[in-house]
Design a protein around this motif. Structure first.
Motif, PDB file in Angstrom:
ATOM      1  N   TYR A 157       0.637  -1.221  -0.025  1.00 46.71           N
ATOM      2  CA  TYR A 157       0.115  -0.064   0.025  1.00 46.71           C
ATOM      3  C   TYR A 157       0.670   1.184   0.039  1.00 46.71           C
ATOM      4  O   TYR A 157       0.701   2.221  -0.754  1.00 46.71           O
ATOM      5  N   LEU A 158       1.977   1.265   0.865  1.00 49.07           N
ATOM      6  CA  LEU A 158       3.046   2.435   0.973  1.00 49.07           C
ATOM      7  C   LEU A 158       3.574   2.643  -0.280  1.00 49.07           C
ATOM      8  O   LEU A 158       3.951   3.664  -0.730  1.00 49.07           O
ATOM      9  N   ALA A 159       4.028   1.567  -1.155  1.00 48.06           N
ATOM     10  CA  ALA A 159       4.432   1.788  -2.181  1.00 48.06           C
ATOM     11  C   ALA A 159       3.675   2.279  -3.210  1.00 48.06           C
ATOM     12  O   ALA A 159       4.324   3.073  -4.120  1.00 48.06           O
ATOM     13  N   GLU A 160       2.483   2.109  -3.253  1.00 48.93           N
ATOM     14  CA  GLU A 160       1.620   2.562  -4.152  1.00 48.93           C
ATOM     15  C   GLU A 160       1.159   4.136  -3.914  1.00 48.93           C
ATOM     16  O   GLU A 160       1.088   5.017  -4.842  1.00 48.93           O
ATOM     17  N   HIS A 161       0.721   4.403  -2.540  1.00 48.80           N
ATOM     18  CA  HIS A 161       0.206   5.447  -2.415  1.00 48.80           C
ATOM     19  C   HIS A 161       1.100   6.305  -1.455  1.00 48.80           C
ATOM     20  O   HIS A 161       0.827   7.476  -1.252  1.00 48.80           O
ATOM     21  N   GLY A 162       2.413   6.049  -1.125  1.00 50.79           N
ATOM     22  CA  GLY A 162       3.193   6.860  -0.064  1.00 50.79           C
ATOM     23  C   GLY A 162       2.772   6.764   1.182  1.00 50.79           C
ATOM     24  O   GLY A 162       1.829   6.558   1.598  1.00 50.79           O
ATOM     25  N   ALA A 163       3.811   7.045   1.929  1.00 51.60           N
ATOM     26  CA  ALA A 163       3.788   7.050   3.428  1.00 51.60           C
ATOM     27  C   ALA A 163       3.396   8.515   3.780  1.00 51.60           C
ATOM     28  O   ALA A 163       3.948   9.626   3.321  1.00 51.60           O
TER      29      ALA A 163
END
Length: 301
Positions: A171-177
């Motif tokens: 999820y973080l790879a796709e949407h950023g942290a």
């Protein structure tokens, strides 16, 4: 133990919350239970219960009388134990309720040892993500994870339920942290019904996050699986996701922010001058079994 049978009936009515429940426990018909309760009220000259179509509720006088009779029963039991040398070995029915995930992960694996230690206990164990009505559902002891518990029950705090924000690496790879707390507004958040708003704390500051969950569900376990599947960011207890944080299936986000420390894990039961030995044994078992320090080591340094 000599005790007025109509008093015993009233105690059963107060404990069971209905005439039918009291009648079953005393092996009499509901009609006979109703007749005897009315006879007791007529003899005392006071109304002890309010009768409704669904259940009975004690009047103020009835509540006082119930408390007095509980004290009498406790004193009689103690006197009998002293004269006979009885140890009050835990025995009889014990109905327990616990949150679904917590009960499955942290109680069920240890119940075999509890039952081996107390073979005379007849255990019934219910899992539910809702707070049960102890009196109405005839639950002897419940595990609750909450910020506070009502004064109508006895609460034994077993530990803190530390909660952190987390998401799957995908999820973080796709949407950023998110880099700051305000960034959560641009992310998919995951929470079961009733778990919003999130009350988050960092360095003495408190914020409330009130958003609709990206997926609506009444299951806390579903939220955990959605987070693991990369659907969004969730606020989860360490007892629930510690293993996933340790092996990297989930990672923390906004590390400085956590759920309010006021949320704790409690064992609760109804107030009574004579707590059943089975309930006391189960609370002691929970104190020995539940240790939040075990979950702390699951978070990365």
């Amino acid at each position: 133990m000599a005790f007025d049978p109509d008093y015993a009936l009233f105690v059963a009515v107060a404990a069971g919350g209905s005439l039918s429940a009291a009648a079953r426990s005393l092996h009499i018909s509901p009609a006979m239970a109703s007749k005897r309760l009315q006879r007791l009220e007529n003899r005392l000259g006071v109304r002890l219960v309010h009768r409704t179509t669904r259940r009975l509720a004690l009047t103020e006088a009835g509540a006082r009388f119930r408390d007095d009779l509980d004290a009498v029963l406790a004193a009689l039991g103690e006197a009998e134990a002293r004269v006979t040398g009885a140890r009050g070995e835990p025995a009889g029915p014990l109905r327990v309720s616990a949150p679904t995930s917590f009960g499955r992960l942290h109680v069920a694996p240890h119940l075999g040892a509890f039952l081996a230690a107390y073979p005379r206990i007849d255990l019934a164990f219910d899992l539910s993500d809702h707070f049960v009505d102890l009196l109405g559902e005839r639950v002897d002891c419940a595990i609750r994870i909450a910020g506070a518990v009502p004064g109508t029950v006895v609460a034994h705090r077993l530990g803190e339920s530390r909660r952190v924000l987390c998401a799957a690496p995908a999820y973080l790879a796709e949407h950023g942290a998110p880099g700051r707390i305000g960034d959560l507004a641009g992310h998919r958040l995951l929470a079961a019904d009733g778990q919003m708003p999130w009350r988050l704390v960092a360095a003495g500051k408190t914020v409330a996050i009130e958003r609709a969950s990206h997926v609506r569900t009444n299951s806390s376990e579903m939220i955990r699986e959605l987070a693991l599947g990369g659907v969004g960011i969730a606020l989860r207890s360490l007892w629930d996701v510690g293993d996933a944080l340790r092996d990297g299936r989930l990672v923390r986000v906004l590390d400085a922010w956590e759920g309010s420390a006021e949320v704790g894990i409690y064992a609760v039961h109804l107030r009574s001058p004579a707590v059943p030995a089975a309930v006391s044994a189960f609370v002691a078992f929970l104190r020995e079994t539940i240790d939040p320090r075990r979950w702390e080591v699951m978070t990365p340094a």
